[in-house]
Design an enzyme around this catalytic site. Structure first.
Site, PDB file in Angstrom:
ATOM      1  N   GLY A  13     -35.613  -6.070 -19.646  1.00 39.26           N
ATOM      2  CA  GLY A  13     -35.337  -7.503 -19.724  1.00 39.26           C
ATOM      3  C   GLY A  13     -35.431  -8.178 -18.372  1.00 39.26           C
ATOM      4  O   GLY A  13     -34.434  -8.311 -17.651  1.00 39.26           O
ATOM      5  N   THR A  61     -38.486 -10.842 -17.692  1.00 40.60           N
ATOM      6  CA  THR A  61     -39.145 -12.144 -17.838  1.00 40.60           C
ATOM      7  C   THR A  61     -38.278 -13.122 -18.641  1.00 40.60           C
ATOM      8  O   THR A  61     -37.666 -12.745 -19.633  1.00 40.60           O
ATOM      9  CB  THR A  61     -40.513 -11.975 -18.540  1.00 40.60           C
ATOM     10  OG1 THR A  61     -41.239 -10.954 -17.863  1.00 40.60           O
ATOM     11  CG2 THR A  61     -41.314 -13.258 -18.518  1.00 40.60           C
ATOM     12  N   THR A  87     -43.606 -15.610 -14.172  1.00 41.70           N
ATOM     13  CA  THR A  87     -43.906 -14.627 -13.141  1.00 41.70           C
ATOM     14  C   THR A  87     -42.959 -14.736 -11.942  1.00 41.70           C
ATOM     15  O   THR A  87     -42.801 -13.793 -11.183  1.00 41.70           O
ATOM     16  CB  THR A  87     -45.351 -14.864 -12.634  1.00 41.70           C
ATOM     17  OG1 THR A  87     -46.213 -14.925 -13.775  1.00 41.70           O
ATOM     18  CG2 THR A  87     -45.811 -13.774 -11.727  1.00 41.70           C
ATOM     19  N   GLU A 119     -45.205   1.710 -13.627  1.00 40.39           N
ATOM     20  CA  GLU A 119     -45.650   0.978 -14.822  1.00 40.39           C
ATOM     21  C   GLU A 119     -47.126   0.599 -14.699  1.00 40.39           C
ATOM     22  O   GLU A 119     -47.913   0.768 -15.632  1.00 40.39           O
ATOM     23  CB  GLU A 119     -44.791  -0.281 -14.975  1.00 40.39           C
ATOM     24  CG  GLU A 119     -45.153  -1.111 -16.178  1.00 40.39           C
ATOM     25  CD  GLU A 119     -44.319  -2.387 -16.277  1.00 40.39           C
ATOM     26  OE1 GLU A 119     -44.224  -3.118 -15.261  1.00 40.39           O
ATOM     27  OE2 GLU A 119     -43.763  -2.658 -17.359  1.00 40.39           O
TER      28      GLU A 119
HETATM   29  C1  LIG Z   1     -46.907  -8.880 -25.291  1.00 40.77           C
HETATM   30  C2  LIG Z   1     -46.131  -8.976 -24.017  1.00 40.77           C
HETATM   31  C3  LIG Z   1     -45.205  -8.010 -23.688  1.00 40.77           C
HETATM   32  C4  LIG Z   1     -44.426  -8.136 -22.555  1.00 40.77           C
HETATM   33  N1  LIG Z   1     -43.417  -7.232 -22.321  1.00 40.77           N
HETATM   34  C5  LIG Z   1     -42.494  -7.509 -21.361  1.00 40.77           C
HETATM   35  C6  LIG Z   1     -41.301  -6.742 -21.256  1.00 40.77           C
HETATM   36  O1  LIG Z   1     -41.090  -5.772 -21.988  1.00 40.77           O
HETATM   37  N2  LIG Z   1     -40.380  -7.112 -20.332  1.00 40.77           N
HETATM   38  C7  LIG Z   1     -40.558  -8.176 -19.496  1.00 40.77           C
HETATM   39  O2  LIG Z   1     -39.682  -8.453 -18.680  1.00 40.77           O
HETATM   40  N3  LIG Z   1     -41.688  -8.914 -19.555  1.00 40.77           N
HETATM   41  C8  LIG Z   1     -42.650  -8.615 -20.477  1.00 40.77           C
HETATM   42  N4  LIG Z   1     -43.786  -9.386 -20.586  1.00 40.77           N
HETATM   43  C9  LIG Z   1     -43.942 -10.537 -19.696  1.00 40.77           C
HETATM   44  C10 LIG Z   1     -45.131 -10.415 -18.776  1.00 40.77           C
HETATM   45  O3  LIG Z   1     -44.811  -9.585 -17.690  1.00 40.77           O
HETATM   46  C11 LIG Z   1     -45.500 -11.834 -18.374  1.00 40.77           C
HETATM   47  O4  LIG Z   1     -46.041 -12.471 -19.529  1.00 40.77           O
HETATM   48  C12 LIG Z   1     -46.473 -11.881 -17.261  1.00 40.77           C
HETATM   49  O5  LIG Z   1     -45.893 -11.360 -16.109  1.00 40.77           O
HETATM   50  C13 LIG Z   1     -46.938 -13.298 -17.008  1.00 40.77           C
HETATM   51  O6  LIG Z   1     -45.830 -14.180 -16.997  1.00 40.77           O
HETATM   52  P1  LIG Z   1     -45.827 -15.513 -17.912  1.00 40.77           P
HETATM   53  O7  LIG Z   1     -46.286 -15.139 -19.267  1.00 40.77           O
HETATM   54  O8  LIG Z   1     -44.512 -16.173 -17.811  1.00 40.77           O
HETATM   55  O9  LIG Z   1     -46.916 -16.402 -17.261  1.00 40.77           O
HETATM   56  P2  LIG Z   1     -46.705 -17.530 -16.152  1.00 40.77           P
HETATM   57  O10 LIG Z   1     -45.901 -17.021 -15.019  1.00 40.77           O
HETATM   58  O11 LIG Z   1     -46.245 -18.771 -16.833  1.00 40.77           O
HETATM   59  O12 LIG Z   1     -48.199 -17.720 -15.662  1.00 40.77           O
HETATM   60  C14 LIG Z   1     -49.209 -18.288 -16.524  1.00 40.77           C
HETATM   61  C15 LIG Z   1     -50.557 -18.150 -15.842  1.00 40.77           C
HETATM   62  O13 LIG Z   1     -50.517 -18.832 -14.566  1.00 40.77           O
HETATM   63  C16 LIG Z   1     -50.880 -17.931 -13.535  1.00 40.77           C
HETATM   64  N5  LIG Z   1     -50.068 -18.252 -12.343  1.00 40.77           N
HETATM   65  C17 LIG Z   1     -48.724 -18.461 -12.263  1.00 40.77           C
HETATM   66  N6  LIG Z   1     -48.360 -18.705 -10.998  1.00 40.77           N
HETATM   67  C18 LIG Z   1     -49.491 -18.627 -10.236  1.00 40.77           C
HETATM   68  C19 LIG Z   1     -49.778 -18.755  -8.847  1.00 40.77           C
HETATM   69  N7  LIG Z   1     -48.813 -19.019  -7.968  1.00 40.77           N
HETATM   70  N8  LIG Z   1     -51.049 -18.594  -8.440  1.00 40.77           N
HETATM   71  C20 LIG Z   1     -52.043 -18.338  -9.322  1.00 40.77           C
HETATM   72  N9  LIG Z   1     -51.835 -18.195 -10.663  1.00 40.77           N
HETATM   73  C21 LIG Z   1     -50.577 -18.337 -11.101  1.00 40.77           C
HETATM   74  C22 LIG Z   1     -50.582 -16.542 -14.037  1.00 40.77           C
HETATM   75  O14 LIG Z   1     -51.386 -15.592 -13.387  1.00 40.77           O
HETATM   76  C23 LIG Z   1     -50.906 -16.674 -15.521  1.00 40.77           C
HETATM   77  O15 LIG Z   1     -52.282 -16.463 -15.721  1.00 40.77           O
HETATM   78  C24 LIG Z   1     -44.626  -9.240 -21.679  1.00 40.77           C
HETATM   79  C25 LIG Z   1     -45.609 -10.184 -21.982  1.00 40.77           C
HETATM   80  C26 LIG Z   1     -46.335 -10.091 -23.129  1.00 40.77           C
HETATM   81  C27 LIG Z   1     -47.333 -11.180 -23.454  1.00 40.77           C
END
Ligand SMILES: Cc1cc2nc3c(=O)[nH]c(=O)nc-3n(C[C@H](O)[C@H](O)[C@H](O)COP(=O)(O)OP(=O)(O)OC[C@H]3O[C@@H](n4cnc5c(N)ncnc54)[C@H](O)[C@@H]3O)c2cc1C
Length: 392
Positions: A128, A130, A136, A250
């Site tokens: 847990g 995100t 991110t 990971e």
């Molecule tokens: C199916 C699935 C399973 C997952 N499992 C887990 C889990 O078990 N535990 C957990 O904690 N998380 C989990 N995640 C979360 C995953 O790690 C995040 O989805 C991922 O890190 C991206 O974060 P976000 O979706 O919030 O995208 P955001 O942070 O909202 O980013 C959206 C887009 O913008 C880009 N971006 C953002 N900031 C910048 C920047 N400064 N410069 C350039 N580009 C940028 C990103 O690269 C991305 O392409 C999971 C996600 C999915 C979809």
């Protein structure tokens, strides 16, 4: 065209492990995964079989009942699962989430939890971190844990907490000190090992998220959840560092899964191109069909080298942040390129459910987004390897 065009090139001494993973996976053919995919159901029998065979305890030291294997061996296990057409994402976290406990937990915590995790009686595969608003930017997470006697009271929300419904324990990152009160940007976050069995219905609510692939991911809500103080891993306020230290494992293991996916797509395409006759000859006799397969193979092999380098550095105890990120990036791109090629090689059949390609393509697409998205890998390399200014 023979099978195993991509899989007999491993050049490592892990053939017995690879063969036993393949033998186990042979019991879980395409029909099994197609049914689960349609029903969005969890592959409980597959996970039970992997657990019973001890594969998910690969990285747990023998003194705690695991197999004490290397990262290279663990990567080979995940690669073979994917190359067999199965989906290790259902349980890969059982292999690596315990790393935070192993490296930073107390002797008492390790003795209490690791043997059960090794036997599979305790499932630690919920992570847990995100949150909906932080994405991110982990340091801006808002879930709080406030000390109250010998407990902490947790409030907030996580998103994309995969496998939460199929896990007994969750590794939770929560804020224990307000950002403006901490000496450094990364301080104030604490890791908890939450017993979800006791917590569900008592302040913890799990809500599944339906996604384009069968991934058992969820949203998790905390409302005045009481967590005992002895659930803290390591020192209060230093959790961000502990979570980061687990991310290389990971990334390497998920990169290995991507290599397995790429091998599956390449083998499937090469076999089909050799058999399918159009205009009186196998389609694979046309350079327009064989070159994309060869290109995908070359990309996969190059990515595979980086996965091995990262795994080797990891098990030597050396810094492998750049290599783990590059391995994940190259392997995720290679598997996606191979997936695209595989659809094209199969023409219309590439999108037919019974060929499994459309399922695998949905599954492998995730890997350029999670566990870390491509842009963030590029930012890491730009900043930490090339010395360019931090962009975020
Ligand atoms: C199916 C699935 C399973 C997952 N499992 C887990 C889990 O078990 N535990 C957990 O904690 N998380 C989990 N995640 C979360 C995953 O790690 C995040 O989805 C991922 O890190 C991206 O974060 P976000 O979706 O919030 O995208 P955001 O942070 O909202 O980013 C959206 C887009 O913008 C880009 N971006 C953002 N900031 C910048 C920047 N400064 N410069 C350039 N580009 C940028 C990103 O690269 C991305 O392409 C999971 C996600 C999915 C979809």
């Amino acid at each position: 065209m023979t099978a195993n065009v991509t899989r007999d090139i491993a050049h490592d001494d892990l053939t017995p492990i690879r063969e036993s993973v393949r033998a186990l996976c042979a019991n879980f053919p395409g029909e099994y995964w197609r049914r689960l995919d349609r029903e969005r159901a969890y592959p409980a029998e597959f996970v039970a079989a992997l657990t019973k065979a001890g594969f998910l305890a690969a990285l747990i030291p023998e003194e705690y009942g695991g197999s004490g294997l290397t990262m290279t061996a663990a990567a080979a296990i995940m690669e073979e699962i994917q190359a067999s057409g199965c989906n290790g994402a259902a349980c890969h976290a059982q292999m690596y989430t315990m790393g935070t406990l192993l490296r930073h937990g107390s002797g008492e915590q390790k003795k209490r939890y690791l043997p059960g995790i090794a036997r599979g009686e305790l499932r630690l595969q919920a992570f847990g971190v995100t949150e909906p608003t932080s994405g991110t930017d982990t340091l801006s997470l808002r879930t709080t844990a406030v000390r109250d006697g010998d407990h902490y009271i947790v409030n907030g929300q996580k998103i994309w907490t995969s496998r939460a419904e199929h896990s007994d324990l969750m590794l939770l990152l929560a804020r224990t000190a307000a950002r403006e009160q901490t000496a450094s940007r990364t301080a104030g976050l604490t890791v908890f090992l939450v017993d979800m069995r006791a917590a569900r219905g008592n302040g913890l609510t799990i809500r599944p998220i339906r996604t384009m692939m069968n991934h058992a991911t969820t949203e998790v809500f905390f409302e005045n959840l009481r967590v005992p103080a002895d659930a803290v891993i390591g020192r209060e306020g230093e959790g961000f560092r502990y979570i980061l230290s687990g991310m290389n494992a990971e990334r390497i293991l998920i990169a290995a899964e991507c290599i397995g996916d790429a091998k599956w797509f390449i083998e499937k395409a090469a076999a089909y191109a050799g058999e399918r006759v159009v205009f009186g000859r196998p389609i694979g006799q046309n350079q327009g069909v064989q070159f994309p397969i060869a290109r995908a193979y070359i990309g996969m092999r190059a990515a595979e080298l980086m996965v091995r380098e990262a795994a080797g550095l990891y098990e030597a105890g050396r810094d492998c942040g750049a290599e783990a990120n590059m391995a994940k990036h190259l392997a995720a791109e290679a598997s996606w390129a191979a997936a695209d090629m595989c659809v094209q090689t199969h023409g219309g059949f590439g999108v037919a459910e019974e060929f499994d390609i459309e399922r695998k393509i949905r599954e492998t697409r995730l890997n350029t987004v999670a566990p870390i998205s491509t842009n963030l890998v590029l930012s890491y390399i730009a900043e930490h390897v090339l010395g360019l200014p931090r962009s975020y």
